[in-house]
Write an enzyme that holds these catalytic residues in place. Structure first.
Site, mmCIF file in Angstrom:
data_model
loop_
_atom_site.group_PDB
_atom_site.id
_atom_site.type_symbol
_atom_site.label_atom_id
_atom_site.label_comp_id
_atom_site.label_asym_id
_atom_site.label_seq_id
_atom_site.Cartn_x
_atom_site.Cartn_y
_atom_site.Cartn_z
ATOM 1 N N ASP A 46 0.855 -1.189 0.000
ATOM 2 C CA ASP A 46 0.000 0.000 0.000
ATOM 3 C C ASP A 46 0.891 1.238 0.000
ATOM 4 O O ASP A 46 1.705 1.430 0.912
ATOM 5 C CB ASP A 46 -0.893 -0.015 1.241
ATOM 6 C CG ASP A 46 -2.093 0.908 1.113
ATOM 7 O OD1 ASP A 46 -2.192 1.613 0.087
ATOM 8 O OD2 ASP A 46 -2.926 0.926 2.038
ATOM 9 N N ASP A 86 -2.992 2.598 -6.071
ATOM 10 C CA ASP A 86 -1.921 2.714 -5.079
ATOM 11 C C ASP A 86 -1.799 1.500 -4.165
ATOM 12 O O ASP A 86 -1.128 1.570 -3.136
ATOM 13 C CB ASP A 86 -2.131 3.970 -4.233
ATOM 14 C CG ASP A 86 -3.460 3.960 -3.483
ATOM 15 O OD1 ASP A 86 -4.317 3.115 -3.806
ATOM 16 O OD2 ASP A 86 -3.642 4.799 -2.588
ATOM 17 N N GLU A 87 -2.415 0.379 -4.522
ATOM 18 C CA GLU A 87 -2.261 -0.807 -3.684
ATOM 19 C C GLU A 87 -2.481 -2.071 -4.506
ATOM 20 O O GLU A 87 -3.182 -2.073 -5.513
ATOM 21 C CB GLU A 87 -3.214 -0.783 -2.490
ATOM 22 C CG GLU A 87 -4.684 -0.768 -2.862
ATOM 23 C CD GLU A 87 -5.581 -0.855 -1.640
ATOM 24 O OE1 GLU A 87 -5.450 -1.837 -0.870
ATOM 25 O OE2 GLU A 87 -6.414 0.050 -1.458
#
EC number: 2.7.7.7
Length: 415
Positions: A30, A124-125
């Site tokens: 993350d 973003d993860e």
């Protein structure tokens, strides 16, 4: 500062080195305050200060905030007006989605250099299954540290990594070690890790479910684990009760599934004040069509069905859709259909608070047949827009835009 942690206990033979991550082949990576971190790459003088990324209009929301801003209670999805009240000293930066997409693509490719089993869940993860990386790279914890180091070295941003036996536990672990940390939850410490946590941290526990659990006296995951599954099924329903009963004991059998292309790609915009001028609305439809088309081309997709979303000032929402003759990734073609749908909705003089454009029925662009219309040139909008993509990659978002979008945006005219 980088932090490495392992959940430890008194198990026989449990040392600080080999064995802590045995069987923990699932990683959840993350990125830390991703959008804000990307913005700080170009504005290093803001490091250490509270920074908020989001639309600046009265109805704007927070997309990302640095941890300095989060200490004041600012978080993503919060109305910008409230964020500014909580942290009046914060620097507010309008979002630049092209920059975030570029870094996100690079980060995901870096993940795939460690394992082909990468499942992005947002820009973003991602989840990674690194069970096959041990022979070449090392144990899961070693892989996680290598990923964190390379992300920072190659992209200048940081990430936090949870290492566990399941996706659910890995995601919770990454959250617990933010920012810039790594947390390993060994297989024999899963229950010890989970049970003190608030029950709201379980997947599937929203406000309504949390209220129902609180009425039952359930506040922690451990409380939930001690409730008979039959009781949970009776109070929450068969599916939800069984799901939460399993999670309370760390049971999550879902594998990491490599990315499957989205079924649709869309974008929408909430106006800072209700709009009834059809010219302003059509300019926003063009802006959104440009954004959707760029995402289609970036992902290697084309789509056949175009839809528009129109939300009136009383929050009544209408959607209209129509299927094109052929799939497309061209903004001008998407925009032309969006304008037709807007006109057909009969809302040209009705005040709108939100508009959206979406393309559905996606398929790979490679090999998609396309027939030229009578008199159409072989090279036209598609080639022009791909040239714009290249300019954006080289010079940044906004380097090239359609002439009609050079005019001030609605919120800029109001400021």
């Amino acid at each position: 500062m980088s932090r490495k942690q392992v959940i430890r206990g008194g198990g026989a033979g449990r040392g600080r080195g080999q064995g802590d991550d045995q069987g923990c082949s699932i990683l959840h990576v993350d990125m830390d305050a991703f959008f804000a971190s990307v913005e700080l790459l170009e504005r290093p003088e803001l490091r250490g200060r509270p920074v908020i990324v989001g639309a600046t209009g009265a109805r704007g929301v927070v997309l990302s905030a640095t941890y300095e801003a989060r200490r004041f209670g600012v978080h993503s999805a919060m109305p910008m007006s409230r964020a500014r009240r909580l942290c009046p000293a914060a620097v507010v930066i309008p979002p630049s989605h092209g920059k975030y997409s570029q870094v996100s693509r690079g980060v995901m490719e870096l993940f795939r250099s460690f394992t082909p089993l990468v499942e992005p869940v947002a820009s973003d993860e991602a989840f990674l299954d690194v069970s096959g990386a041990g022979r070449l790279i090392g144990s899961p914890a070693v892989v996680a540290e290598a990923i964190r180091r390379r992300v920072h070295e190659e992209f200048g941003v940081t990430c936090s990594v949870g290492v566990a036996t399941s996706k659910f536990v890995a995601k919770l672990a990454s959250r617990q070690c933010k920012p810039d940390g790594m947390l390993v939850v060994p297989a024999d410490r899963v229950v010890e890790f989970l049970h003190p946590l608030p029950v709201a941290m379980l997947w599937g526990v929203g406000e309504r479910t949390e209220s129902a659990l609180t009425r039952l006296g359930i506040r922690t995951v451990g409380d939930l684990a001690r409730v008979p599954p039959a009781t949970l099924k009776r109070e929450l329903g068969q599916a939800a009760g069984a799901h939460l009963a399993a999670l309370a004991w760390g049971r999550d059998e879902r594998p990491v599934t490599p990315h499957v292309p989205d079924k649709s790609i869309g974008a929408e915009e909430t106006f800072p004040a209700d709009v009834h001028d059809p010219d302003v609305i059509r300019r926003e439809l063009l802006r959104l069509s440009e954004r959707v088309a760029a995402r289609l081309r970036d992902g290697g997709h084309v789509g056949r069905t175009v839809s528009v979303k129109l939300r009136k000032s009383d929050f009544t929402t209408l959607t209209r859709a129509r299927t094109l003759r052929e799939p497309t990734d061209v903004a001008q073609e998407i925009y032309a259909m969006a304008c037709e749908l807007f006109a057909a909705a009969g809302l040209e003089r009705v005040r709108l608070r939100l508009v959206g454009v979406r393309v559905e029925g996606l398929r790979p662009a490679e090999g998609a047949a396309r027939q030229l219309s009578l008199g159409e040139r072989e090279r036209g909008w598609r080639e022009a827009e791909r040239a714009m993509d290249e300019a954006v990659r080289r010079f940044g978002t906004g380097a090239v835009v359609p002439a009609s979008l050079v005019r001030p945006r609605f919120d800029e005219m109001e400021s």
